[in-house]
Design a protein around this motif. Structure first.
Motif, short mmCIF file in Angstrom:
data_model
loop_
_atom_site.label_atom_id
_atom_site.label_comp_id
_atom_site.label_asym_id
_atom_site.label_seq_id
_atom_site.Cartn_x
_atom_site.Cartn_y
_atom_site.Cartn_z
N ALA A 165 -21.37 22.15 14.15
CA ALA A 165 -21.11 21.02 15.04
C ALA A 165 -19.77 20.84 15.19
O ALA A 165 -18.78 20.89 14.48
N PRO A 188 -22.84 16.45 17.90
CA PRO A 188 -23.95 16.99 16.84
C PRO A 188 -24.62 18.22 17.14
O PRO A 188 -24.93 19.00 16.12
N VAL A 189 -24.61 18.76 18.27
CA VAL A 189 -25.50 19.96 18.51
C VAL A 189 -24.55 21.04 19.07
O VAL A 189 -25.24 21.83 19.37
N ALA A 216 -30.22 20.77 15.81
CA ALA A 216 -31.43 19.75 15.70
C ALA A 216 -31.94 19.02 16.64
O ALA A 216 -31.46 17.78 17.14
N ASP A 218 -34.50 17.80 17.79
CA ASP A 218 -35.47 16.66 17.78
C ASP A 218 -34.63 15.49 17.06
O ASP A 218 -34.83 14.34 17.53
N GLY A 219 -33.94 15.57 16.13
CA GLY A 219 -32.90 14.79 15.50
C GLY A 219 -32.15 14.30 16.50
O GLY A 219 -31.70 12.62 16.77
N ALA A 220 -31.47 14.98 17.36
CA ALA A 220 -30.49 14.35 18.23
C ALA A 220 -31.07 13.76 19.25
O ALA A 220 -30.57 12.56 19.83
N ASP A 222 -33.84 11.56 18.78
CA ASP A 222 -33.91 10.38 18.10
C ASP A 222 -32.64 9.64 18.37
O ASP A 222 -32.72 8.28 18.27
N ILE A 223 -31.65 10.13 17.93
CA ILE A 223 -30.32 9.49 17.85
C ILE A 223 -30.02 8.82 19.20
O ILE A 223 -29.94 7.70 19.40
N LYS A 226 -32.41 6.00 19.92
CA LYS A 226 -31.89 4.84 19.24
C LYS A 226 -30.83 4.11 19.40
O LYS A 226 -30.75 2.81 19.59
N ARG B 237 -35.83 15.96 8.72
CA ARG B 237 -36.19 15.92 10.03
C ARG B 237 -35.23 15.05 10.81
O ARG B 237 -34.75 15.27 11.74
N ARG B 238 -34.50 14.06 10.06
CA ARG B 238 -33.77 13.19 10.97
C ARG B 238 -32.26 13.85 10.94
O ARG B 238 -31.44 13.29 11.69
N CYS B 239 -31.87 14.73 10.00
CA CYS B 239 -30.68 15.10 9.71
C CYS B 239 -30.33 16.01 10.95
O CYS B 239 -31.05 16.88 11.57
N VAL B 240 -29.26 16.13 11.66
CA VAL B 240 -28.62 16.74 12.82
C VAL B 240 -27.60 17.91 12.19
O VAL B 240 -26.99 18.55 13.28
N ALA B 241 -27.23 18.10 10.98
CA ALA B 241 -26.44 18.83 10.31
C ALA B 241 -25.02 18.71 10.88
O ALA B 241 -24.18 19.74 11.11
N ARG B 295 -32.48 21.91 6.98
CA ARG B 295 -31.71 20.86 6.99
C ARG B 295 -32.18 19.83 5.52
O ARG B 295 -31.56 19.15 4.91
N ALA B 331 -27.75 9.31 12.07
CA ALA B 331 -29.13 9.38 12.04
C ALA B 331 -29.93 8.43 10.97
O ALA B 331 -30.95 8.55 10.67
#
Lengths: 255, 374
Positions: A165, A188-189, A216, A218-220, A222-223, A226, B237-241, B295, B331
């Protein structure tokens, strides 16, 4: 020492703003150094001469008409090496936004009552039509990366794109994270390699380099949620430059 | 060494900083937007001694992000020359947690085969620490790691006693920076008594942040169930690496090597550049296999690299408690929560953003007041 003959380079553009080529003209002294190593035979922004005899084709823009397909195939046949240059050529870029609506609607919106006379197909990066040997990402391309790719071409080595990233480079530059300031960012992505150019200069990351292989999403998402962004706005951040990657990389997360 | 503790009056701090600047390149914590970074000191008043851990640890000076290793040429004959000339520098105002980070990397890079670049840079370094007497924020776990108090590894350690600083002299290198200065005097018994007093007060304020003592944490990390815990799936699952947690960690030391040619195609430089286990391709090998796919397993690896593997190998925890990884994680992967959940899975239910909603322990992250009193 025997001087080796210089490879001939030709620049071409398709559906784009030609800003990527402008980046080359902005290189200043480095451009002169490059002309020591290459012969530029085609480049309409800086010269009137033209030639169909070239070794390396540097192609800007995405494919968006039937004629484009014919033309890029011709260029591919003549060139030993084909370089996709800039976001439109490598990932379809902002042209890809058109693909999110029916083609007919896009044609009507842009050409109005002349719509019938215009041929248009979905916007595609070059590698959906022809084989691409080197990729220079970014909108517009990042000069140190342009030089790095040209050096790789000269020594005959591949130029591997980073698969991590933008945040990685951003942290090395010790920027204050935009999320730290409650501001959005696609870092991040997004695939690194630009040395977090935009964030260094107070802007955000727009994902113009395309997404990492395995983002990610999904994670992105969520961020983003948030930090108070709506799902449809987040999707727009993804599609701004990266429509063709949606099916593989993020569409599922937004359904 | 004659003097073990010295006293520096506050009005003489800037004078001393100016003196240090003449002796060597001086790096100190400075403000950057709403955070802090270590940077070169131009004017003494840029320095912020009342700060929360900087974005990057001072690691960037002894193990730089992108470090030149050698210069090479292809013609007239293949040759290379190692880069080994470094200048003297002083790290000023380093927290005790970051000093523990330096001690960790010392252990790693001194192991055979020794790392000459690190050792050369380390030799040129002087560390002037500052002891904290209030919590940075809710993310720190320095007390659990035992790094809230100085435990060696520095040349000088400053303690703010109110009107003045008491300085612990811990090496000859450090001593040379305080002797022969008429404004730095030997500490008197009442100064030492005051220091003792401060430390006792501090003990009341600093509590272990992890639920369990360290040996229990290590024990939990050694159990088979922990390795396959559901906690890692939740974290993964939360981590975006994005790699932020590893980038800011004072004890992460993975690197990659890259060669860069100049446009002449004849001369070039070899670099080493930070590399992280959180990257997608980190454990991928030439055949395409990936030893740490996902991840979740990469995050797990990071935690095991702090609480299990180095304990087995070096008898040392590689978490120093600075809290940077939690602070930087967009995250909200919080180290304290993860470790507590591994020790007792029941905690996993209790957490989920609990720390996020806790009130700030102290106010120094706010814009006002951070540097006002100095």
């Amino acid at each position: 020492m025997k001087k080796r003959s210089k490879p001939k380079v030709a620049f071409f553009d398709f559906t784009d703003c030609e800003g990527c080529q402008l980046q080359i003209t902005n290189m200043g002294d480095t451009l002169l150094e490059l002309t020591e190593l290459f012969d530029i035979v085609n480049f309409r922004e800086i010269m009137s001469e033209k030639s169909d005899d070239y070794d390396i084709a540097v192609v800007e823009g995405s494919i968006s008409t039937d004629n484009d397909i014919k033309r890029i195939k011709g260029i591919r046949e003549r060139a030993k090496i084909l370089v996709a240059f800039g976001s439109c050529a490598t990932i379809a870029g902002v042209n890809g936004i058109k693909n999110r609506a029916p083609l007919e609607l896009a044609r009507q919106r842009v050409y109005g009552d002349k719509a019938d006379t215009v041929n248009t197909i979905k916007a595609m990066p070059l590698d959906e039509v022809v084989k691409v040997d080197y990729y220079i990402l970014n909108c517009p391309p990042y000069v140190p990366e342009i030089i790095a790719v040209f050096k790789s071409i000269l020594i005959g080595k591949p130029y591997p794109l980073p698969n991590y990233a933008v945040c990685v480079e951003c942290k090395m530059n010790e920027n204050v994270c935009r999320y730290e300031k409650d501001e959005e960012c696609m870092g991040p992505v997004t695939r690194a390699g630009c040395n977090s150019w935009c964030i260094n200069n107070g802007n955000r990351c727009y994902a113009c380099r395309g997404l990492v292989e395995n983002p990610a999403a999904d994670g992105a998402k969520d961020i983003f949620l948030k930090y108070g962004f709506k799902a449809e706005d987040i999707l727009k951040h993804f599609t701004l430059y990266n429509d063709p990657q949606g099916e593989k990389k993020y569409d599922r997360e937004f359904k | 060494m004659k003097v073990k503790y010295a006293i520096l009056e506050k009005q003489d701090l800037y004078r001393w900083v100016e003196y240090l600047k003449i002796k060597a390149r001086l790096y100190a914590p400075k403000k950057k937007e709403n955070l802090f970074v270590f940077g070169p000191v131009k004017n003494a008043d840029e320095i912020c001694l009342d700060y929360i851990p900087t974005i990057l640890p001072p690691k960037k000076y002894y193990f730089p992000q992108k470090e030149k290793l050698l210069e090479f040429s292809i013609k007239p004959f293949k040759s290379e020359k190692a880069i080994k000339e470094f200048e003297e520098y002083i790290l000023f105002g380093v927290h005790t947690c970051d000093i523990a980070g330096i001690q960790c990397l010392d252990v790693v890079f001194r192991e055979y085969p020794e790392d000459p670049n690190y050792l050369n840079r380390k030799e040129k370094m002087t560390i002037i620490g500052i002891e904290c007497f209030k919590y940075c924020d809710k993310y720190a776990n320095c007390t659990s790691m035992g790094n809230n108090v100085p435990r060696g590894g520095y040349d000088l350690m400053m303690v703010d006693l109110g009107q003045n600083f008491i300085i612990h002299i811990n090496s000859e290198k450090g001593e040379r920076l305080v002797v022969e200065l008429d404004y730095i005097k030997e500490a008197k018994p009442q100064d030492l008594a005051k220091l003792e007093n401060f430390r006792n007060e501090k003990k009341k304020m600093f509590r272990e942040e992890l639920n369990a003592p360290l040996p229990e944490v290590y024990k939990a990390f050694s159990e088979y169930e922990s390795f396959h815990s559901e906690v890692w799936n939740d974290v993964g699952r939360r981590c975006v690496a994005c790699g932020n947690c590893t980038a800011v960690c004072p004890t992460c030391y993975c690197f990659d090597i890259v060669d860069e040619l100049e446009l002449t195609l004849n001369d070039g430089l070899r670099y080493r550049i930070w590399n992280y286990c959180q990257m997608d391709d980190f454990a991928k090998v030439a055949t395409g296999e990936d030893f740490r796919k996902g991840r979740n397993s990469r995050q797990r690896h990071r935690y095991y690299r702090k609480f299990k593997y180095p304990v087995d190998k070096y008898n040392r925890y590689f978490c120093i408690g600075c809290g940077r990884c939690s602070r930087t994680c967009m995250a909200d992967i919080i180290l304290i929560e993860t470790v507590d959940s591994i020790v007792d899975p029941a905690n996993a239910q209790n957490y989920k953003g609990l720390i996020k909603n806790m009130p700030e322990v102290c106010q120094i992250t706010q814009d006002t007041g951070a540097c006002d009193d100095r």
